[in-house]
Design an enzyme around this catalytic site. Structure first.
Site, mmCIF file in Angstrom:
data_model
loop_
_atom_site.group_PDB
_atom_site.id
_atom_site.type_symbol
_atom_site.label_atom_id
_atom_site.label_comp_id
_atom_site.label_asym_id
_atom_site.label_seq_id
_atom_site.Cartn_x
_atom_site.Cartn_y
_atom_site.Cartn_z
ATOM 1 N N ARG A 77 -7.859 -18.027 7.014
ATOM 2 C CA ARG A 77 -9.029 -17.295 7.519
ATOM 3 C C ARG A 77 -10.040 -17.032 6.417
ATOM 4 O O ARG A 77 -9.718 -17.056 5.228
ATOM 5 C CB ARG A 77 -8.635 -15.958 8.152
ATOM 6 C CG ARG A 77 -8.048 -14.917 7.193
ATOM 7 C CD ARG A 77 -9.040 -13.909 6.674
ATOM 8 N NE ARG A 77 -8.503 -13.104 5.590
ATOM 9 C CZ ARG A 77 -8.601 -13.410 4.310
ATOM 10 N NH1 ARG A 77 -9.202 -14.510 3.945
ATOM 11 N NH2 ARG A 77 -8.092 -12.623 3.363
ATOM 12 N N GLU A 87 -14.647 -5.721 4.291
ATOM 13 C CA GLU A 87 -13.581 -5.991 3.312
ATOM 14 C C GLU A 87 -12.898 -4.719 2.835
ATOM 15 O O GLU A 87 -13.555 -3.713 2.551
ATOM 16 C CB GLU A 87 -14.196 -6.733 2.116
ATOM 17 C CG GLU A 87 -13.260 -7.738 1.494
ATOM 18 C CD GLU A 87 -12.988 -8.911 2.433
ATOM 19 O OE1 GLU A 87 -11.916 -8.907 3.071
ATOM 20 O OE2 GLU A 87 -13.822 -9.821 2.526
ATOM 21 N N ASP A 136 -9.511 -2.823 6.547
ATOM 22 C CA ASP A 136 -8.594 -2.985 7.698
ATOM 23 C C ASP A 136 -7.472 -1.953 7.622
ATOM 24 O O ASP A 136 -6.957 -1.520 8.655
ATOM 25 C CB ASP A 136 -8.058 -4.423 7.831
ATOM 26 C CG ASP A 136 -7.274 -4.933 6.639
ATOM 27 O OD1 ASP A 136 -7.347 -4.333 5.542
ATOM 28 O OD2 ASP A 136 -6.565 -5.956 6.792
ATOM 29 N N GLY A 158 -3.528 -19.307 -3.054
ATOM 30 C CA GLY A 158 -4.060 -18.409 -4.082
ATOM 31 C C GLY A 158 -5.573 -18.343 -4.101
ATOM 32 O O GLY A 158 -6.178 -17.976 -5.106
ATOM 33 N N GLY A 172 -7.419 -16.672 -1.706
ATOM 34 C CA GLY A 172 -7.913 -15.586 -0.868
ATOM 35 C C GLY A 172 -8.219 -16.034 0.551
ATOM 36 O O GLY A 172 -9.012 -15.421 1.252
ATOM 37 N N SER A 182 -5.720 -16.619 2.853
ATOM 38 C CA SER A 182 -4.588 -16.241 3.703
ATOM 39 C C SER A 182 -3.645 -17.384 4.036
ATOM 40 O O SER A 182 -3.214 -17.537 5.184
ATOM 41 C CB SER A 182 -5.068 -15.604 5.009
ATOM 42 O OG SER A 182 -5.723 -14.421 4.731
ATOM 43 N N SER A 183 -3.285 -18.162 3.024
ATOM 44 C CA SER A 183 -2.281 -19.186 3.287
ATOM 45 C C SER A 183 -0.952 -18.539 3.667
ATOM 46 O O SER A 183 -0.183 -19.100 4.448
ATOM 47 C CB SER A 183 -2.126 -20.115 2.087
ATOM 48 O OG SER A 183 -1.789 -19.377 0.943
ATOM 49 N N ASP A 190 -5.536 -10.523 8.266
ATOM 50 C CA ASP A 190 -5.242 -11.947 8.048
ATOM 51 C C ASP A 190 -4.401 -12.529 9.183
ATOM 52 O O ASP A 190 -4.683 -13.611 9.700
ATOM 53 C CB ASP A 190 -4.503 -12.132 6.713
ATOM 54 C CG ASP A 190 -5.275 -11.530 5.554
ATOM 55 O OD1 ASP A 190 -6.467 -11.213 5.740
ATOM 56 O OD2 ASP A 190 -4.679 -11.365 4.475
ATOM 57 N N TYR A 218 -4.224 -4.308 -5.439
ATOM 58 C CA TYR A 218 -4.385 -4.115 -3.992
ATOM 59 C C TYR A 218 -3.757 -2.785 -3.556
ATOM 60 O O TYR A 218 -4.389 -1.976 -2.880
ATOM 61 C CB TYR A 218 -3.737 -5.281 -3.231
ATOM 62 C CG TYR A 218 -3.982 -5.222 -1.745
ATOM 63 C CD1 TYR A 218 -5.127 -5.774 -1.190
ATOM 64 C CD2 TYR A 218 -3.073 -4.603 -0.894
ATOM 65 C CE1 TYR A 218 -5.370 -5.704 0.165
ATOM 66 C CE2 TYR A 218 -3.303 -4.522 0.469
ATOM 67 C CZ TYR A 218 -4.449 -5.084 0.995
ATOM 68 O OH TYR A 218 -4.690 -5.012 2.344
HETATM 69 C C1 GLA Z 1 -6.002 -9.089 1.926
HETATM 70 C C2 GLA Z 1 -5.137 -8.334 2.936
HETATM 71 C C3 GLA Z 1 -5.951 -7.927 4.168
HETATM 72 C C4 GLA Z 1 -7.226 -7.200 3.762
HETATM 73 C C5 GLA Z 1 -7.977 -7.977 2.683
HETATM 74 C C6 GLA Z 1 -9.178 -7.225 2.152
HETATM 75 O O1 GLA Z 1 -6.415 -10.309 2.459
HETATM 76 O O2 GLA Z 1 -4.061 -9.125 3.338
HETATM 77 O O3 GLA Z 1 -5.167 -7.150 5.024
HETATM 78 O O4 GLA Z 1 -6.946 -5.895 3.350
HETATM 79 O O5 GLA Z 1 -7.143 -8.308 1.593
HETATM 80 O O6 GLA Z 1 -10.130 -7.047 3.145
#
Ligand code: GLA
Length: 391
Positions: free
Chosen positions: A36, A42, A45, A130, A132, A134-135, A180, A230
């Site tokens: 995604r 950002e 969520d 890696g 960002g 969402s693999s 994600d 994070y």
């Molecule tokens: C990562 C997390 C998501 C979200 C983003 C930032 O991708 O997996 O849940 O918090 O960072 O928006």
């Protein structure tokens, strides 16, 4: 300069051939789940916020066949280390590391009293790891979809996404929000997904204008801070909310934050300011899109990036450089807006632009980035695509 999105058919054919080679069997199931990109919204969520991601034309594909054993044997094109997962016992984390996403999803099925029969599988991916994008969510959602096919037990899309998120929490130790896995599970061609993260309800927002597209530029860097960074950001937002004294960020106004400022340290204040601002920007962006005004999104995207850079402090030099170059190209060169996307500390940027200028923009991004960093970025374009499914 735009790298093409590998066609699904050839990825599937490749995976089937490799399954045959590794385990001497023919695939009876093919599960696909996309990565995604988040257009805006950002790091909110996990704050009951709104986010606006979409599934991209890059996916993880798992081809598989039952093997009559009580174990899953899984190989992948990305590493030489296959996984063997015993299915007749409670799942715990194990090696290789990538297999934990799969173990976590199997655990989720078992927790619903669904036992998983033995299978052999081969995994291929067109989602850069890696980056960002969402693999990991794609792997979780592809696995859950495969297990639906294997067991005949079909979950609701929402339940599947939540199961995948829990796998990430419990088996990969990442306290992520729902964005994600929801994007990978609920994706639909031509649609952005406005997710209300308080009630977990997705609403489709058409990305209808064929003259627009979205460019994803991978910095190819991933700074070490990421894991702890994070969780620390998430903790800051919880601290901020507690000091404001409300139950949910959804009920917090800028006035509430101003009233609580004296109780906060400067960092908590900045993090909180990001949450409130990003919530408004995302809703405004969704509204503009619904009104067919996508070309007015630019200032919201740049403001989102500035807030992530200055207040939330999850950007990095490489991401800033890509966004700066996009802004320099500007509307005249076909760029509507750009920002970092995903968790940050490296990874990718998202640039909304005119489709007929995309190639030219990619060229300029790549050249400028390489001059300033010495790194060759990976750049591709993607319009919103379908979510996790069996083929
Ligand atoms: C990562 C997390 C998501 C979200 C983003 C930032 O991708 O997996 O849940 O918090 O960072 O928006």
């Amino acid at each position: 300069m735009l790298s093409p999105n590998p066609p699904l058919e050839s990825l599937i054919a490749d995976a089937k051939a490799r399954l045959k080679q590794h385990y001497d069997c023919d695939a009876t199931l093919v599960a696909v789940a996309p990565g995604r990109v988040n257009l805006i919204g950002e790091h909110i969520d996990y704050c009951d916020g709104f986010v606006l991601p979409f599934a991209i034309e890059r996916s993880i594909i798992i081809v598989a066949a039952p093997n009559g054993r009580s174990e899953a044997r899984i190989a992948t094109a990305s590493t030489d280390e296959p996984a063997v997962i015993a299915l007749d016992r409670t799942q715990i984390t194990g090696s290789p590391k990538w297999s934990n996403y799969i173990r976590g999803v199997i655990h989720g099925f078992n927790a619903r009293n669904i036992s998983v029969p033995g299978f052999d599988a081969f995994i291929v991916s067109s989602v850069p790891g890696g980056a960002g994008l969402s693999s990991s969510a794609a792997l979780e959602c592809a696995t859950a979809t495969l297990l639906e096919g294997l067991t005949g037990e079909v979950l609701s899309t929402k339940e599947k996404a939540l199961l995948a998120q829990k796998a990430e929490h419990d088996f990969a130790n990442v306290p992520c929000g729902i964005m994600d896995q929801f994007a990978s599970a609920f994706g639909e061609e031509g649609q952005l997904i406005l997710i209300d993260c308080q009630n977990g309800e997705p609403q489709l927002v058409p990305f209808a204008d064929p003259s627009l597209t979205i460019i994803v530029a991978n910095t190819k860097v991933s700074h070490e801070l990421s894991d702890g960074g994070y969780a620390a950001r998430r903790k800051s937002t919880e601290d901020g909310l507690a000091l404001i004294g409300k139950a949910s960020w959804r009920d917090v106004t800028s006035e509430d934050l101003a009233a609580a400022e004296s109780k906060m340290d400067a960092t908590t204040f900045k993090r909180s300011r990001h949450v409130i601002g990003e919530m408004h920007r995302t809703l405004e962006a969704a509204e503009l899109l619904k009104q067919g005004k996508a070309r007015e999104l630019g200032s919201l995207m740049y403001a989102s990036h500035a807030s992530l850079r200055d207040d939330f402090e999850v950007s990095c030099e490489e991401l800033d450089i890509l966004v700066d170059i996009a802004e320099e190209i500007g509307a005249e060169g076909g760029v509507i807006g750009a920002r970092m996307t995903g968790g940050g500390f490296g990874g990718s940027t998202v640039t909304l632009c005119e489709a007929d200028k995309a190639e030219d923009i990619a060229q300029k991004l790549a050249e400028g980035y390489q001059i300033r960093t010495g790194i060759q970025p990976e750049i591709f374009a993607s319009r919103p695509a379908d979510g996790a499914r069996l083929i």
